[in-house]
Design a protein around this motif. Structure first.
Motif, PDB file in Angstrom:
ATOM      1  N   TYR A   1      -5.769  17.627   7.562  1.00 31.61           N
ATOM      2  CA  TYR A   1      -4.989  17.138   6.410  1.00 31.61           C
ATOM      3  C   TYR A   1      -5.158  15.754   6.166  1.00 31.61           C
ATOM      4  O   TYR A   1      -5.081  14.818   7.122  1.00 31.61           O
ATOM      5  N   GLU A   2      -5.758  15.591   4.814  1.00 32.10           N
ATOM      6  CA  GLU A   2      -6.129  14.437   4.299  1.00 32.10           C
ATOM      7  C   GLU A   2      -5.122  13.526   4.033  1.00 32.10           C
ATOM      8  O   GLU A   2      -4.032  14.011   3.411  1.00 32.10           O
ATOM      9  N   PHE A   3      -5.150  11.910   3.997  1.00 38.70           N
ATOM     10  CA  PHE A   3      -4.436  11.052   3.726  1.00 38.70           C
ATOM     11  C   PHE A   3      -5.037   9.884   3.139  1.00 38.70           C
ATOM     12  O   PHE A   3      -6.342  10.022   3.233  1.00 38.70           O
ATOM     13  N   PHE A   4      -4.370   9.018   2.265  1.00 32.01           N
ATOM     14  CA  PHE A   4      -5.177   7.974   1.725  1.00 32.01           C
ATOM     15  C   PHE A   4      -4.145   6.985   1.320  1.00 32.01           C
ATOM     16  O   PHE A   4      -2.885   7.334   1.004  1.00 32.01           O
ATOM     17  N   GLY A   5      -4.728   5.733   0.801  1.00 33.95           N
ATOM     18  CA  GLY A   5      -3.998   4.604   0.603  1.00 33.95           C
ATOM     19  C   GLY A   5      -4.058   4.584  -1.154  1.00 33.95           C
ATOM     20  O   GLY A   5      -5.149   4.512  -1.398  1.00 33.95           O
TER      21      GLY A   5
ATOM     22  N   ALA B   1       3.805  -5.076   6.772  1.00 32.77           N
ATOM     23  CA  ALA B   1       4.842  -4.653   7.317  1.00 32.77           C
ATOM     24  C   ALA B   1       4.518  -3.142   7.868  1.00 32.77           C
ATOM     25  O   ALA B   1       3.407  -2.644   7.705  1.00 32.77           O
ATOM     26  N   LYS B   2       5.498  -2.525   8.623  1.00 28.91           N
ATOM     27  CA  LYS B   2       4.984  -1.266   9.275  1.00 28.91           C
ATOM     28  C   LYS B   2       6.173  -0.138   8.901  1.00 28.91           C
ATOM     29  O   LYS B   2       7.337  -0.611   8.147  1.00 28.91           O
ATOM     30  N   ALA B   3       5.739   0.974   8.653  1.00 29.28           N
ATOM     31  CA  ALA B   3       6.775   2.250   8.410  1.00 29.28           C
ATOM     32  C   ALA B   3       6.513   3.371   8.964  1.00 29.28           C
ATOM     33  O   ALA B   3       5.194   3.682   9.633  1.00 29.28           O
ATOM     34  N   THR B   4       7.669   3.936   9.408  1.00 26.44           N
ATOM     35  CA  THR B   4       7.377   5.268  10.175  1.00 26.44           C
ATOM     36  C   THR B   4       7.498   6.500   9.234  1.00 26.44           C
ATOM     37  O   THR B   4       8.416   6.610   8.353  1.00 26.44           O
ATOM     38  N   ILE B   5       6.452   7.392   9.640  1.00 29.12           N
ATOM     39  CA  ILE B   5       6.569   8.591   8.592  1.00 29.12           C
ATOM     40  C   ILE B   5       6.477   9.638   9.766  1.00 29.12           C
ATOM     41  O   ILE B   5       5.621  10.013  10.408  1.00 29.12           O
ATOM     42  N   PHE B   6       7.550  10.554   9.497  1.00 28.91           N
ATOM     43  CA  PHE B   6       7.558  11.613  10.232  1.00 28.91           C
ATOM     44  C   PHE B   6       6.942  12.956   9.517  1.00 28.91           C
ATOM     45  O   PHE B   6       6.992  13.347   8.550  1.00 28.91           O
ATOM     46  N   ILE B   7       5.899  13.658  10.413  1.00 27.44           N
ATOM     47  CA  ILE B   7       5.320  14.595   9.633  1.00 27.44           C
ATOM     48  C   ILE B   7       5.342  15.851  10.979  1.00 27.44           C
ATOM     49  O   ILE B   7       5.473  15.664  11.999  1.00 27.44           O
TER      50      ILE B   7
ATOM     51  N   GLU C   1       0.933  -1.121   0.095  1.00 24.08           N
ATOM     52  CA  GLU C   1      -0.036   0.063   0.106  1.00 24.08           C
ATOM     53  C   GLU C   1       0.841   1.026   0.105  1.00 24.08           C
ATOM     54  O   GLU C   1       2.199   1.202   0.609  1.00 24.08           O
ATOM     55  N   GLU C   2       0.475   2.119  -0.573  1.00 24.07           N
ATOM     56  CA  GLU C   2       1.256   3.642  -0.491  1.00 24.07           C
ATOM     57  C   GLU C   2       0.396   4.650   0.369  1.00 24.07           C
ATOM     58  O   GLU C   2      -0.628   4.997  -0.171  1.00 24.07           O
ATOM     59  N   PHE C   3       0.956   5.099   1.139  1.00 22.66           N
ATOM     60  CA  PHE C   3       0.596   5.965   2.152  1.00 22.66           C
ATOM     61  C   PHE C   3       0.783   7.261   1.268  1.00 22.66           C
ATOM     62  O   PHE C   3       1.827   7.919   1.020  1.00 22.66           O
ATOM     63  N   GLU C   4      -0.214   7.987   1.069  1.00 22.98           N
ATOM     64  CA  GLU C   4       0.079   9.488   0.367  1.00 22.98           C
ATOM     65  C   GLU C   4      -1.077  10.367   1.068  1.00 22.98           C
ATOM     66  O   GLU C   4      -1.963  10.363   1.190  1.00 22.98           O
ATOM     67  N   SER C   5      -0.195  11.766   1.096  1.00 24.18           N
ATOM     68  CA  SER C   5      -1.140  13.046   1.418  1.00 24.18           C
ATOM     69  C   SER C   5      -0.429  14.179   0.884  1.00 24.18           C
ATOM     70  O   SER C   5       0.966  14.542   0.984  1.00 24.18           O
ATOM     71  N   HIS C   6      -1.282  14.941   0.073  1.00 22.32           N
ATOM     72  CA  HIS C   6      -0.734  15.936  -0.643  1.00 22.32           C
ATOM     73  C   HIS C   6      -0.597  17.129   0.203  1.00 22.32           C
ATOM     74  O   HIS C   6       0.405  17.914   0.211  1.00 22.32           O
ATOM     75  N   SER C   7      -1.560  17.281   1.262  1.00 19.47           N
ATOM     76  CA  SER C   7      -1.526  18.433   2.193  1.00 19.47           C
ATOM     77  C   SER C   7      -0.461  17.975   3.236  1.00 19.47           C
ATOM     78  O   SER C   7       0.134  19.367   3.601  1.00 19.47           O
ATOM     79  N   LEU C   8       0.095  17.062   3.495  1.00 15.65           N
ATOM     80  CA  LEU C   8       1.314  16.731   4.354  1.00 15.65           C
ATOM     81  C   LEU C   8       2.717  16.570   3.500  1.00 15.65           C
ATOM     82  O   LEU C   8       3.603  16.593   4.183  1.00 15.65           O
ATOM     83  N   ASN C   9       2.484  16.565   2.435  1.00 11.96           N
ATOM     84  CA  ASN C   9       3.602  16.432   0.993  1.00 11.96           C
ATOM     85  C   ASN C   9       4.532  15.156   1.513  1.00 11.96           C
ATOM     86  O   ASN C   9       5.475  15.099   1.651  1.00 11.96           O
TER      87      ASN C   9
END
Length: 75
Positions: free
Chosen positions: A57-61, A43-49, A26-34
């Motif tokens: 702030y919207e996000f989606f897969g 799997a797990k992933a760490t994303i710093f914002i 899956e791809e975590f994506e957020s235009h407003s968070l860049n």
């Protein structure tokens, strides 16, 4: 996505842990968070914002947009 909405403090850097519990990528994506990050299946992933200004702030897969949507609310 669960939870579909996260409330975080405004003005702070946040460490977001994304857990893909599906066997497919899956791809975590957020235009407003860049932010954009592919997470392999099971799997797990760490994303710093942030630090974030107050707001929503919207996000989606990217690969499952019909069901994988949410938002982060900074207060």
């Amino acid at each position: 996505m669960s939870p579909a909405e996260l409330e975080v403090p405004a003005g702070m850097k946040i460490k977001l842990l994304v857990d893909n519990q599906d066997p497919t990528p899956e791809e975590f994506e957020s235009h407003s968070l860049n932010r954009e990050k592919v997470i392999p299946g099971n799997a797990k992933a760490t994303i710093f914002i942030g630090p974030l200004k107050p707001g929503s702030y919207e996000f989606f897969g990217e690969f499952h947009q019909a069901t994988a949507q949410g938002r982060i609310v900074a207060k």
